[in-house]
Design a protein around this motif. Structure first.
Motif, short mmCIF file in Angstrom:
data_model
loop_
_atom_site.label_atom_id
_atom_site.label_comp_id
_atom_site.label_asym_id
_atom_site.label_seq_id
_atom_site.Cartn_x
_atom_site.Cartn_y
_atom_site.Cartn_z
N PHE A 287 0.80 -1.22 0.00
CA PHE A 287 0.00 0.00 0.00
C PHE A 287 0.83 1.28 0.00
O PHE A 287 0.29 2.35 -0.26
N GLY A 288 2.12 1.19 0.32
CA GLY A 288 2.96 2.37 0.34
C GLY A 288 3.06 2.97 1.73
O GLY A 288 2.25 2.70 2.62
N ALA A 289 4.07 3.82 1.91
CA ALA A 289 4.33 4.40 3.23
C ALA A 289 3.26 5.41 3.64
O ALA A 289 2.92 5.51 4.82
N ARG A 290 2.73 6.17 2.68
CA ARG A 290 1.79 7.23 3.02
C ARG A 290 0.47 6.69 3.59
O ARG A 290 0.06 7.10 4.69
N PRO A 291 -0.22 5.75 2.91
CA PRO A 291 -1.47 5.23 3.50
C PRO A 291 -1.25 4.50 4.81
O PRO A 291 -2.09 4.59 5.72
N VAL A 292 -0.13 3.78 4.92
CA VAL A 292 0.15 3.04 6.16
C VAL A 292 0.35 4.00 7.32
O VAL A 292 -0.13 3.77 8.45
N THR A 293 1.04 5.13 7.08
CA THR A 293 1.26 6.11 8.14
C THR A 293 -0.06 6.76 8.56
O THR A 293 -0.28 7.03 9.75
N ILE A 294 -0.93 7.04 7.60
CA ILE A 294 -2.24 7.61 7.94
C ILE A 294 -3.03 6.65 8.83
O ILE A 294 -3.61 7.05 9.85
N PHE A 295 -3.06 5.39 8.45
CA PHE A 295 -3.79 4.40 9.25
C PHE A 295 -3.17 4.24 10.63
O PHE A 295 -3.89 4.10 11.63
N SER A 296 -1.84 4.29 10.70
CA SER A 296 -1.18 4.15 12.00
C SER A 296 -1.51 5.32 12.91
O SER A 296 -1.58 5.15 14.14
N GLY A 297 -1.70 6.52 12.34
CA GLY A 297 -2.08 7.66 13.15
C GLY A 297 -3.41 7.44 13.85
O GLY A 297 -3.58 7.81 15.03
N VAL A 298 -4.36 6.82 13.14
CA VAL A 298 -5.66 6.51 13.75
C VAL A 298 -5.48 5.50 14.88
O VAL A 298 -6.09 5.63 15.96
N MET A 299 -4.63 4.48 14.67
CA MET A 299 -4.43 3.45 15.69
C MET A 299 -3.76 4.01 16.93
O MET A 299 -4.19 3.75 18.06
N VAL A 300 -2.67 4.78 16.74
CA VAL A 300 -1.94 5.31 17.90
C VAL A 300 -2.81 6.27 18.70
O VAL A 300 -2.92 6.16 19.92
N ALA A 301 -3.45 7.21 18.00
CA ALA A 301 -4.29 8.19 18.70
C ALA A 301 -5.48 7.50 19.38
O ALA A 301 -5.81 7.80 20.54
N GLY A 302 -6.12 6.58 18.68
CA GLY A 302 -7.26 5.87 19.26
C GLY A 302 -6.87 5.05 20.46
O GLY A 302 -7.60 5.02 21.47
N GLY A 303 -5.73 4.36 20.39
CA GLY A 303 -5.29 3.54 21.51
C GLY A 303 -4.96 4.37 22.75
O GLY A 303 -5.29 3.99 23.87
#
Length: 495
Positions: free
Chosen positions: A79-95
């Motif tokens: 998927f590339g670095a950009r979409p993965v980083t966006i999704f990780s932002g949701v996970m880190v902030a949500g957690g």
């Protein structure tokens, strides 16, 4: 040509913008996990659980992301670095925000340890992969700058979380740092890809195939290759993408008996491709240097991570709480780790320095410092030893560099995923083991002797396996038909 063929590494230009974005991404994602030692005493007081059970929170947040590195690397490949980083932002902030409402340690293990940990693992894989794509000659320096983001984050977040807990309580602190983590999505916007991700290539190939269908019917044996061409030129992970792109059934093959044959053919080819992918991944473990590096990272993570989590509790257990300064020991470890990452990254770029031996030396230094922690009975001594452990722990900036040297850039994501799995497994086990040692003996002495011994063993193992004499013996074994009587005869035959 490989589907992942891309432009040559720039070693500058937009690459420096990517470096800043990756630095900030690691800063925002790892700030709280790197300074989890500040939150650890608060959790002990709030939930009244044992040190071993509570330590699982801090160990999982750093270990889960590394254990899941093979999956995280596959996500970045596809998927590339950009979409993965966006999704990780949701996970880190949500957690982080979810952890503010944790009713017990078990819930905290899930919300903070697993959810935030997986998000951090995605950020780590994305930032290191795109950094290696943009830099070649200055790769050591670039990786050093990027990975320093975790140390700077740990240094600043340790002090900030202390103040936020005083002002807003533990719940308010977690909510605020969770809101800050949402800025990971902004960092992702600057990660312009040099390599087209696999998912994009599959969609593009499928679209082109669909457009060509009304005019031209592809040959039945579209995927067959002749010896020396096609499949042999494609890396295994790229061959998977090629199969996915080409094996889309045509409208004519969707009817009747031919449709069944087409599906069976697709399944067989996919099974063969995935089998080759698994075999290529397993081949890394046959490399002596790579396997020694895996063992060294496991032992280093097992022994060197607990001080980050337990250092503040060690000072309190020794009755040194009145001497604790404004800057916590965790912050000292974090800032010296950042200095170590930059220094070791620059040293790795020097041609005459062997990066593997340099990594082994950092393990020996870390192990020695850990063995001295139980002997130190003053806060100043703990500060000095924390600085030493932190500086040598900056060797994380060398892992991607050494991995690239051993397996090459094309196989970096696969090999790095395996390497981080070993590191994550060690990080996950280390703090609970140290916590159990304390619960058993009511002292950290035996625990830190165990930690220091583990790290020293890892350094000695890597140093011995990296000695050049092993390669000379292998070269002699590979040519048993030649018998050498003297050194002159050996030199003459080689010439």
């Amino acid at each position: 040509m490989s589907p992942h063929t891309s432009k040559k590494a720039l070693d500058g230009g937009w690459g420096w913008v990517v470096i800043v974005a990756c630095f900030m991404a690691q800063f925002l994602a790892y700030g709280s996990p790197q300074s989890v030692g500040v939150l650890y005493p608060e959790w002990l007081h709030t939930f009244q659980e044992g040190k071993g059970m509570t330590a699982w929170v801090g160990s999982l947040v750093s270990g889960v992301g590394l254990i899941a590195s093979p999956v995280c690397s596959a996500c970045v490949d596809n998927f590339g670095a950009r979409p993965v980083t966006i999704f990780s932002g949701v996970m880190v902030a949500g957690g982080l925000m979810l952890s503010a409402f944790a009713p017990n340690v078990q819930f905290l293990i899930f919300s903070y340890g697993i959810v935030v940990g997986l998000g951090c693992g995605l950020v780590y894989a994305a930032t290191l992969t795109i950094t290696c794509q943009y830099f070649d000659k200055r790769r050591g320096l670039a990786l050093g700058i990027v990975t320093t983001g975790t140390s700077v984050g740990g240094f600043l977040y340790a002090t900030a979380q202390n103040e936020l807990i005083v002002l807003f309580g533990l719940e308010g602190c977690l909510l605020i740092i969770g809101a800050l983590a949402l800025n990971l999505m902004a960092c992702a916007g600057f990660m312009r890809p040099l390599n087209m991700p696999g998912y994009y290539l599959k969609q593009k190939a499928a679209l082109e195939r669909t457009k060509e269908q009304p005019f031209k019917k592809p040959p039945a044996d579209d995927l067959k290759t002749t010896p020396g061409t096609g499949e042999k030129k494609l890396p295994v992970k790229d061959h998977l993408i090629t199969i996915d792109a080409k094996d889309i059934p045509t409208p004519d093959n969707k009817r009747g008996f031919m449709a069944g044959l087409a599906i069976v053919k697709i399944i067989k080819k996919k099974r063969q491709a995935y089998s080759k992918y698994m075999h290529s991944t397993a081949d890394f473990l046959h490399d002596r240097n790579f396997m020694a590096l895996c063992i060294a990272i496991f032992l280093f993570s097992l022994g060197a991570f607990p001080p980050v989590l337990f250092m503040e509790d060690v000072a309190q257990s020794e009755g040194l709480i009145d001497e604790v300064k404004i800057i916590p020991l965790v912050s000292i470890v974090a800032i010296t780790t950042g200095v170590g990452k930059l220094t070791l990254g620059m040293l790795a770029d020097i041609r005459w320095i062997n990066s593997v031996f340099l990594y082994a030396f950092t393990l020996l230094g870390t192990g020695t410092a850990l063995l001295l922690i139980p002997i130190s009975k003053s806060y100043v001594g703990l500060q000095v030893l924390s600085a030493v452990v932190g500086f040598f722990s900056g060797n994380w900036s060398l892992t991607s560099y050494i991995t690239t040297k051993i397996v090459g850039l094309d196989k970096l994501t696969q090999a790095h995923g395996i390497l981080m799995f070993f590191g994550g497994f060690g990080i996950m086990l280390g703090p609970p083991v140290v916590g159990w040692f304390f619960d058993w003996t009511q002292s950290y002495d035996l625990a830190f002797y165990f930690s220091g011994g583990s790290v020293l063993l890892g350094g000695v193992t890597l140093f011995l396996c990296a000695l050049p004499c092993w390669d000379k013996k292998k070269a002699d074994i590979d040519r048993p038909d030649i018998q050498y009587t003297t050194n002159c005869d050996k030199v003459a035959s080689v010439a």
